[in-house]
Design an enzyme around this catalytic site. Structure first.
Site, short mmCIF file in Angstrom:
data_model
loop_
_atom_site.label_atom_id
_atom_site.label_comp_id
_atom_site.label_asym_id
_atom_site.label_seq_id
_atom_site.Cartn_x
_atom_site.Cartn_y
_atom_site.Cartn_z
CD GLN A 119 -3.15 0.60 2.17
OE1 GLN A 119 -3.23 -0.52 2.64
NE2 GLN A 119 -3.99 1.56 2.49
CB SER B 243 2.66 -4.87 3.79
OG SER B 243 1.46 -4.81 4.53
#
Length: 294
Positions: free
Chosen positions: A10, A89
């Site tokens: 992100q 992530s």
């Protein structure tokens, strides 16, 4: 000599992302159509022509980056022959699909569920993150442990750059202490919550059942996972690490160090942006400096 493929998380999103891949047509274009159908809304419209604000929404951002990354891997075709993969992530899900351990449809559903669960956790308890620049990891870890609020290291991005995560009051206290300790910067980030911290426990619990139920097989090459920075091929261990990822730290510095030690000679970023390439160079430079000093 090994080629490592790395997948962003992100923050790498931008308006217009994926449009060139969509225009390639064929199986790559089909992925975008399939994503819209699975999600039940026009993700591609937001990616291609939406606003920055719309694209920043967690339930849009995460599927968008996942879709872009997987589509790029598809577009590479026979040129995509990874000998090791890793994702930062969210990027870990993209890496698993590209390494043929997880199907695209299952991966997208998990990413969408992860995004919604994280958003819900953020709303339950206001929290945030901060980037700490110019201090050794050990110093940051020690100071975080002294704060009487939830504050933990969340993203070990590269030497001298560690993102911390925690409650609003905890981050304020930690930033003040870290500045006093000599941090070049202690910058609060414009994020929705304390990702990769104990404050994501409700999201972890919600995602656990979905991850355990999904079909994950052995990847075509080792995947270096966030929670321990080690290479894995065992499906059950991969699932265990995916579940732990939401509340555990992203050990990106250590992942790159281990990939280099295991023979990685080139890193190819698969997805929007080039943020990870910059982090890899900083880790590699530090490793060369350390070797020269021995």
């Amino acid at each position: 000599m090994k080629k490592a493929y790395i997948f962003p998380g992100q923050g790498a999103q931008f308006v217009g992302m994926g449009k060139e891949l969509y225009q390639l047509g064929g199986a790559t274009k089909d992925l975008f159509k399939k994503a819209d159908d699975i999600l039940g809304f026009g993700l591609t419209d937001v990616m291609f022509e939406g606003t920055d604000e719309a694209l920043k929404q967690t339930n849009v951002t995460q599927p968008a980056i996942f879709l872009h990354s997987v589509a790029m891997a598809y577009a590479l075709g026979d040129a995509f022959l990874p000998e090791m993969v890793a994702g930062h992530s969210l990027g870990e899900f993209s890496a698993l699909v590209a390494a043929k351990a997880l199907g695209f449809e299952d991966g997208l559903r998990l990413v969408a569920k992860r995004a919604n669960a994280m958003q819900k956790a953020c709303e339950e308890q206001p929290s945030t993150m901060a980037a700490i620049l110019g201090l050794d990891d050990a110093v940051v870890e020690q100071i975080c442990s002294q704060v009487d609020e939830v504050v933990v290291p969340a993203n070990y991005n590269c030497p001298g750059q560690l993102v911390i995560s925690g409650s609003l009051a905890g981050i304020d206290k930690a930033c003040a202490l870290l500045t006093e300790a000599g941090a070049k910067r202690a910058l609060k980030l414009n994020v929705g919550g304390a990702f990769h911290s104990p404050l994501m426990e409700s999201a972890r619990a919600e995602l656990q059942e979905a991850i355990q139920a999904v079909d994950i097989v052995a990847p075509i090459c080792p995947i270096y996972q966030n929670v321990d920075a080690l290479p894995h091929t065992d499906p059950e261990k991969i699932k265990e690490n995916l579940i732990a990822q939401l509340t555990g730290a992203v050990k990106w510095t250590q992942i790159v160090e281990h990939m280099l030690a295991d023979g990685a000679t080139s890193f190819v970023e698969v997805g929007p942006g080039k943020v990870l390439q910059g982090l890899v160079k900083k880790v590699d430079r530090q490793a060369e400096t350390s070797s020269a000093a021995v």
